[in-house]
Design a protein around this motif. Structure first.
Motif, short mmCIF file in Angstrom:
data_model
loop_
_atom_site.label_atom_id
_atom_site.label_comp_id
_atom_site.label_asym_id
_atom_site.label_seq_id
_atom_site.Cartn_x
_atom_site.Cartn_y
_atom_site.Cartn_z
N ILE A 4 0.99 -1.02 -0.20
CA ILE A 4 -0.57 -0.13 -0.05
C ILE A 4 0.66 1.70 -0.17
CG2 ILE A 4 -1.41 1.34 1.74
CD1 ILE A 4 -2.99 -1.36 2.51
N ARG A 5 2.32 1.08 0.71
CA ARG A 5 2.91 2.79 1.07
C ARG A 5 3.31 2.69 -0.33
NH1 ARG A 5 5.36 1.69 6.56
NH2 ARG A 5 3.58 3.02 7.77
N LEU A 6 3.74 1.33 -0.69
CA LEU A 6 4.44 1.64 -2.22
C LEU A 6 3.63 2.36 -3.31
CD1 LEU A 6 8.01 -1.39 -2.21
CD2 LEU A 6 7.70 0.57 -1.53
N GLU A 7 2.32 1.71 -3.77
CA GLU A 7 1.83 1.94 -4.88
C GLU A 7 1.49 3.81 -4.17
OE1 GLU A 7 1.13 0.64 -7.42
OE2 GLU A 7 1.76 -1.15 -6.67
N HIS A 8 1.12 3.81 -3.53
CA HIS A 8 1.07 5.47 -2.93
C HIS A 8 2.35 6.34 -3.19
CE1 HIS A 8 -2.93 5.33 -1.25
NE2 HIS A 8 -2.99 4.58 -0.67
N ALA A 9 3.29 5.77 -2.58
CA ALA A 9 4.95 6.63 -3.17
C ALA A 9 5.24 6.22 -4.16
CB ALA A 9 6.25 5.39 -2.13
N LYS A 10 4.35 5.43 -5.03
CA LYS A 10 4.89 5.46 -6.85
C LYS A 10 3.87 6.64 -7.58
CE LYS A 10 4.52 1.70 -7.81
NZ LYS A 10 4.01 -0.02 -8.39
N LYS A 11 2.42 6.59 -7.04
CA LYS A 11 1.47 7.97 -7.82
C LYS A 11 2.05 9.13 -7.19
CE LYS A 11 -3.05 9.21 -7.82
NZ LYS A 11 -4.71 8.90 -7.41
N MET A 12 2.22 9.71 -5.57
CA MET A 12 3.04 10.96 -6.08
C MET A 12 4.71 11.35 -6.73
SD MET A 12 2.65 10.23 -1.39
CE MET A 12 3.33 11.96 -0.91
N LEU A 13 5.28 10.00 -7.29
CA LEU A 13 7.05 10.42 -7.32
C LEU A 13 6.57 10.90 -8.44
CD1 LEU A 13 8.59 7.06 -5.94
CD2 LEU A 13 8.97 10.15 -5.70
N ALA A 62 12.15 12.17 -2.83
CA ALA A 62 12.26 11.10 -2.61
C ALA A 62 11.94 10.85 -1.12
CB ALA A 62 13.19 9.94 -3.12
N GLN A 63 12.48 11.81 -0.87
CA GLN A 63 12.82 12.18 1.10
C GLN A 63 10.96 12.50 1.98
OE1 GLN A 63 15.67 14.73 2.55
NE2 GLN A 63 15.40 13.82 4.64
N GLN A 64 10.39 13.60 0.82
CA GLN A 64 8.81 14.02 1.04
C GLN A 64 8.32 13.30 1.23
OE1 GLN A 64 9.48 17.17 -1.16
NE2 GLN A 64 9.47 18.52 0.41
N VAL A 65 8.04 11.96 0.00
CA VAL A 65 7.25 11.32 -0.28
C VAL A 65 7.57 9.83 0.93
CG1 VAL A 65 7.13 9.49 -2.02
CG2 VAL A 65 6.93 11.62 -2.52
N SER A 93 12.32 6.89 8.20
CA SER A 93 13.66 6.50 7.40
C SER A 93 13.68 6.48 6.37
CB SER A 93 14.28 5.57 7.90
OG SER A 93 16.08 5.67 7.43
N PRO A 94 14.07 7.51 5.82
CA PRO A 94 14.04 8.05 3.87
C PRO A 94 14.98 7.12 3.36
CG PRO A 94 14.21 10.03 4.45
CD PRO A 94 14.29 8.95 5.99
N GLU A 95 16.32 6.47 4.53
CA GLU A 95 17.04 5.54 3.90
C GLU A 95 16.19 4.35 3.53
OE1 GLU A 95 17.73 7.67 6.24
OE2 GLU A 95 19.13 9.27 5.52
N HIS A 96 15.48 3.60 4.54
CA HIS A 96 14.91 2.27 4.61
C HIS A 96 13.35 2.24 3.50
CE1 HIS A 96 13.17 -0.98 6.37
NE2 HIS A 96 11.85 -0.24 6.40
N PHE A 97 12.86 3.53 3.45
CA PHE A 97 12.42 3.52 2.07
C PHE A 97 12.64 3.65 1.02
CE2 PHE A 97 10.96 6.36 -1.13
CZ PHE A 97 9.65 5.89 -1.22
N GLY A 139 13.14 -2.15 -8.56
CA GLY A 139 13.95 -2.34 -9.14
C GLY A 139 15.00 -1.02 -10.24
N VAL A 140 14.51 0.20 -9.13
CA VAL A 140 15.23 1.61 -9.65
C VAL A 140 15.19 2.40 -8.17
CG1 VAL A 140 14.94 2.40 -12.01
CG2 VAL A 140 12.83 2.95 -10.70
N PRO A 141 16.25 3.45 -7.89
CA PRO A 141 15.29 3.70 -6.79
C PRO A 141 14.37 4.79 -6.89
CG PRO A 141 17.27 5.01 -8.26
CD PRO A 141 17.63 3.50 -8.38
N PRO A 142 13.86 5.27 -5.71
CA PRO A 142 12.93 6.28 -5.81
C PRO A 142 12.75 7.58 -7.26
CG PRO A 142 13.53 6.52 -3.40
CD PRO A 142 13.99 5.32 -4.52
N GLY A 143 14.17 8.39 -7.25
CA GLY A 143 14.94 9.04 -7.17
C GLY A 143 14.50 9.44 -8.95
N ARG A 144 14.76 8.19 -9.59
CA ARG A 144 14.97 8.29 -10.79
C ARG A 144 13.25 7.44 -11.56
NH1 ARG A 144 18.03 9.18 -13.87
NH2 ARG A 144 18.49 7.83 -15.04
#
Length: 122
Positions: free
Chosen positions: A70-79, A86-89, A97-101, A110-115
């Motif tokens: 659920i968190r990753l689906e919301h994160a992908k949409k926000m990105l 990525a830290q704010q998301v 922890s943004p690092e853990h995320f 397969g890619v970092p959130p920033g990419r």
């Protein structure tokens, strides 16, 4: 929707197949907050072990895996749809922890959130 919450029989026991609906609803409503199995169990008035066991039996995944999805689906949409970093998301979807995320996101996508969603130049 109301019927999904009518999952207790006359003896007070939960009817199989319905607790997962309640848990998923709770996760979708509270994904952006710090959550623990104990907190979810308290909110649904059942024991942690009972909650975890029943959910796994009904869905084949753990509550933690469901929350991560659920968190990753919301994160992908926000990105894709916002200019948030990525830290704010990470914080917006409930990761302290943004690092853990970032590790979880990269492992899953397969890619970092920033990419994520950035097209490669040829």
């Amino acid at each position: 929707m109301l019927r999904a919450f009518e999952d207790v029989d006359d003896s007070g026991d939960f009817i199989p197949g319905k607790i997962a609906v309640r848990i998923n609803h709770y996760l979708n409503e509270h994904f952006n907050k710090p959550l623990s199995l104990a907190r979810i169990a308290r909110a649904l008035h059942v024991s942690r072990n009972y909650l975890a066991t029943l959910y796994k039996q009904e869905t084949g995944i753990t509550i933690g895996q469901a929350l991560r999805r659920i968190r990753l689906e919301h994160a992908k949409k926000m990105l894709l749809e916002t200019d948030l970093s990525a830290q704010q998301v990470a914080r917006a979807v409930g990761y302290a922890s943004p690092e853990h995320f970032s590790r979880i996101f990269q492992r899953q996508e397969g890619v970092p959130p920033g990419r994520y969603g950035v097209k490669k130049e040829r």
